[in-house]
Write a protein that holds these residues in place. Structure first.
Motif, short mmCIF file in Angstrom:
data_model
loop_
_atom_site.label_atom_id
_atom_site.label_comp_id
_atom_site.label_asym_id
_atom_site.label_seq_id
_atom_site.Cartn_x
_atom_site.Cartn_y
_atom_site.Cartn_z
N LEU A 111 0.83 -1.20 0.00
CA LEU A 111 0.00 0.00 0.00
C LEU A 111 0.87 1.26 0.00
CD1 LEU A 111 -3.19 0.48 2.06
CD2 LEU A 111 -1.40 2.19 2.22
N VAL A 112 1.91 1.27 0.82
CA VAL A 112 2.80 2.44 0.88
C VAL A 112 3.53 2.61 -0.45
CG1 VAL A 112 4.86 3.39 1.98
CG2 VAL A 112 3.04 2.38 3.37
N ALA A 113 3.97 1.51 -1.06
CA ALA A 113 4.64 1.60 -2.36
C ALA A 113 3.70 2.16 -3.42
CB ALA A 113 5.16 0.23 -2.76
N ASP A 114 2.42 1.75 -3.37
CA ASP A 114 1.44 2.25 -4.32
C ASP A 114 1.23 3.75 -4.14
OD1 ASP A 114 -0.51 2.42 -6.24
OD2 ASP A 114 -2.07 1.43 -5.07
N ALA A 115 1.10 4.18 -2.90
CA ALA A 115 0.94 5.61 -2.63
C ALA A 115 2.16 6.39 -3.09
CB ALA A 115 0.71 5.83 -1.13
N ALA A 116 3.34 5.84 -2.87
CA ALA A 116 4.57 6.52 -3.28
C ALA A 116 4.62 6.69 -4.79
CB ALA A 116 5.79 5.73 -2.80
N PHE A 117 4.18 5.67 -5.53
CA PHE A 117 4.19 5.76 -6.99
C PHE A 117 3.26 6.88 -7.46
CE2 PHE A 117 2.64 3.83 -11.14
CZ PHE A 117 3.75 4.25 -11.86
N ALA B 150 0.59 -5.99 -13.38
CA ALA B 150 0.78 -4.69 -14.01
C ALA B 150 0.64 -3.54 -13.01
CB ALA B 150 -0.23 -4.51 -15.15
N ALA B 151 -0.22 -3.71 -12.01
CA ALA B 151 -0.40 -2.66 -11.01
C ALA B 151 0.77 -2.56 -10.05
CB ALA B 151 -1.69 -2.91 -10.23
N LEU B 152 1.64 -3.58 -10.03
CA LEU B 152 2.78 -3.60 -9.10
C LEU B 152 4.07 -3.06 -9.72
CD1 LEU B 152 2.32 -7.20 -7.63
CD2 LEU B 152 1.35 -5.07 -6.76
N VAL B 153 4.12 -3.00 -11.06
CA VAL B 153 5.39 -2.69 -11.73
C VAL B 153 5.89 -1.30 -11.38
CG1 VAL B 153 6.55 -2.44 -13.96
CG2 VAL B 153 4.91 -4.30 -13.61
N GLY B 154 5.02 -0.28 -11.53
CA GLY B 154 5.44 1.09 -11.22
C GLY B 154 5.90 1.25 -9.79
N PRO B 155 5.09 0.83 -8.80
CA PRO B 155 5.54 0.91 -7.41
C PRO B 155 6.85 0.19 -7.15
CG PRO B 155 3.18 0.55 -7.47
CD PRO B 155 3.66 0.44 -8.89
N ALA C 269 5.65 -9.21 0.83
CA ALA C 269 4.97 -8.16 0.08
C ALA C 269 5.22 -8.39 -1.40
CB ALA C 269 5.47 -6.79 0.51
N GLN C 270 4.16 -8.33 -2.20
CA GLN C 270 4.32 -8.61 -3.62
C GLN C 270 5.16 -7.54 -4.32
OE1 GLN C 270 3.60 -11.42 -4.94
NE2 GLN C 270 2.57 -12.22 -3.12
N VAL C 271 5.05 -6.28 -3.91
CA VAL C 271 5.90 -5.25 -4.50
C VAL C 271 7.36 -5.54 -4.21
CG1 VAL C 271 6.56 -2.81 -4.36
CG2 VAL C 271 4.16 -3.43 -4.55
N GLY C 272 7.66 -5.93 -2.97
CA GLY C 272 9.03 -6.26 -2.61
C GLY C 272 9.55 -7.46 -3.38
N LEU C 273 8.70 -8.46 -3.57
CA LEU C 273 9.12 -9.64 -4.32
C LEU C 273 9.37 -9.29 -5.78
CD1 LEU C 273 9.59 -12.68 -4.07
CD2 LEU C 273 7.18 -13.02 -4.66
N LEU C 274 8.51 -8.46 -6.37
CA LEU C 274 8.71 -8.03 -7.75
C LEU C 274 9.98 -7.20 -7.88
CD1 LEU C 274 7.84 -7.89 -10.66
CD2 LEU C 274 6.33 -5.97 -10.07
N ALA C 275 10.26 -6.37 -6.89
CA ALA C 275 11.49 -5.57 -6.91
C ALA C 275 12.72 -6.48 -6.96
CB ALA C 275 11.55 -4.64 -5.70
N LYS C 276 12.69 -7.57 -6.19
CA LYS C 276 13.80 -8.52 -6.23
C LYS C 276 13.95 -9.14 -7.61
CE LYS C 276 13.52 -9.79 -1.32
NZ LYS C 276 13.24 -10.90 -0.36
#
Length: 311
Positions: free
Chosen positions: A43-49, A218-223, A98-105
């Motif tokens: 959620l925080v990563a989404d807000a940051a994006f 697709a919603a996770l890529v930008g964050p 966190a899925q954003v963190g996993l995608l970042a890796k």
């Protein structure tokens, strides 16, 4: 059209610094309201994006980035109260990463040129011709590069999902699921998986969960990319960030499921032809493709064939 901000790189650096400082407090707040650390981080990563787009794209001037981040997190937390926190297909509290963190890796391990292409198109919102120019190539080459990057990213993301599959048939079939969902497996492998999940509820649930994640990606890529940049974990993105090319960035598109490959088209026809026993896998593939958004057509490789559609 809006003009590029005169201090793009400075704005990007300012955003990164403030985000790093505020992130722990924002995650703690989101966790206290949502009850789950993994959803709080996403959620925080989404807000940051979303704040990144305001600060660097130049659509509006932002003096207080910290306040914008806090307001964005509060709004998203409020939105969670109106929907089911668990989400589709078991994406609930049992998910500890966190899925954003996993995608970042996953993105950190991809070739730099592919990550740059994803950044230019998904974060900066550039059309293929402009992205190709920034990468020192032409539109068609950029389209091919982006297609490969997306497929690599998607399959690697699905393979990286935590799993406690037992050894033997289940482990083998689960390792095969990402290729099946993306339509890159063989007919024989698809048939074996279909036969297996008819009798295995655990693998059936695993496939459904991966299909849902593929649709959400697709919603996770930008964050994920902005998080990588803000934490200094992708030095090759620093030269791309905040250089003024984000002047006409659109709002984030709905999650897409990627282009329809020949394998996926054949699979759909086969599901119809061979009867009800193929329905589960057929529905899974259709669910994956149904998340396609308008941006996918823009980014798919130029095949030169009329009538190409995207699922």
């Amino acid at each position: 059209m809006s003009s590029a901000p005169p201090s793009g790189p400075t704005d990007a650096e300012r955003f990164a610094r403030v985000y790093r400082e505020e992130e722990p407090r924002l995650v703690a707040y989101a966790r206290s309201r949502s009850g789950h650390g993994w959803s709080a981080e996403d959620l925080v990563a989404d807000a940051a994006f979303r704040v990144w787009r305001k600060v660097v794209a130049g659509r509006e001037h932002v003096d207080d980035i910290a306040s914008e981040l806090a307001a964005g997190v509060r709004n998203l937390v409020a939105g969670l109260a109106l929907t089911a926190v668990a989400g589709p297909a078991g994406l609930g509290p049992g998910t500890r990463t966190a899925q954003v963190g996993l995608l970042a890796k996953v993105l950190r391990e991809m070739p730099e040129r592919q990550v740059k292409a994803v950044w230019l198109i998904e974060v900066e919102g550039l059309p293929l011709a402009a992205a190709g120019s920034r990468l020192g190539t032409h539109r068609n080459a950029a389209a091919v590069l982006m297609h490969r990057a997306r497929e690599n990213m998607r399959q690697a993301f699905l393979r990286a999902q935590p799993d406690d599959a037992p050894d033997g048939a289940c482990g083998r079939h689960r390792a095969h699921m990402p290729a099946h969902i993306r339509g890159t497996d063989t007919v024989e492998a698809a048939r074996e998986l279909r036969d297996h999940i008819e009798d295995c509820g655990g693998c059936r649930s695993r496939l459904a969960r991966l299909v849902a994640l593929d649709g959400r990606l697709a919603a996770l890529v930008g964050p994920a990319l902005v998080t990588l940049f803000a934490h200094g974990q992708a030095p090759h993105l620093a030269a791309l960030a905040g250089t003024g090319s984000t002047a006409a960035v659109p709002e984030p598109a709905a999650p897409d499921g990627g282009s329809v490959t020949p394998f996926r088209l054949v699979r759909r026809l086969a599901d119809r032809a061979f009867g009800p026993h193929t329905a589960l896998v057929g529905v899974a593939l259709v669910a994956s493709a149904s998340f396609a958004g308008p941006g996918d057509e823009r980014n798919a490789p130029d095949t030169g064939r009329p009538g190409t559609h995207h699922g």
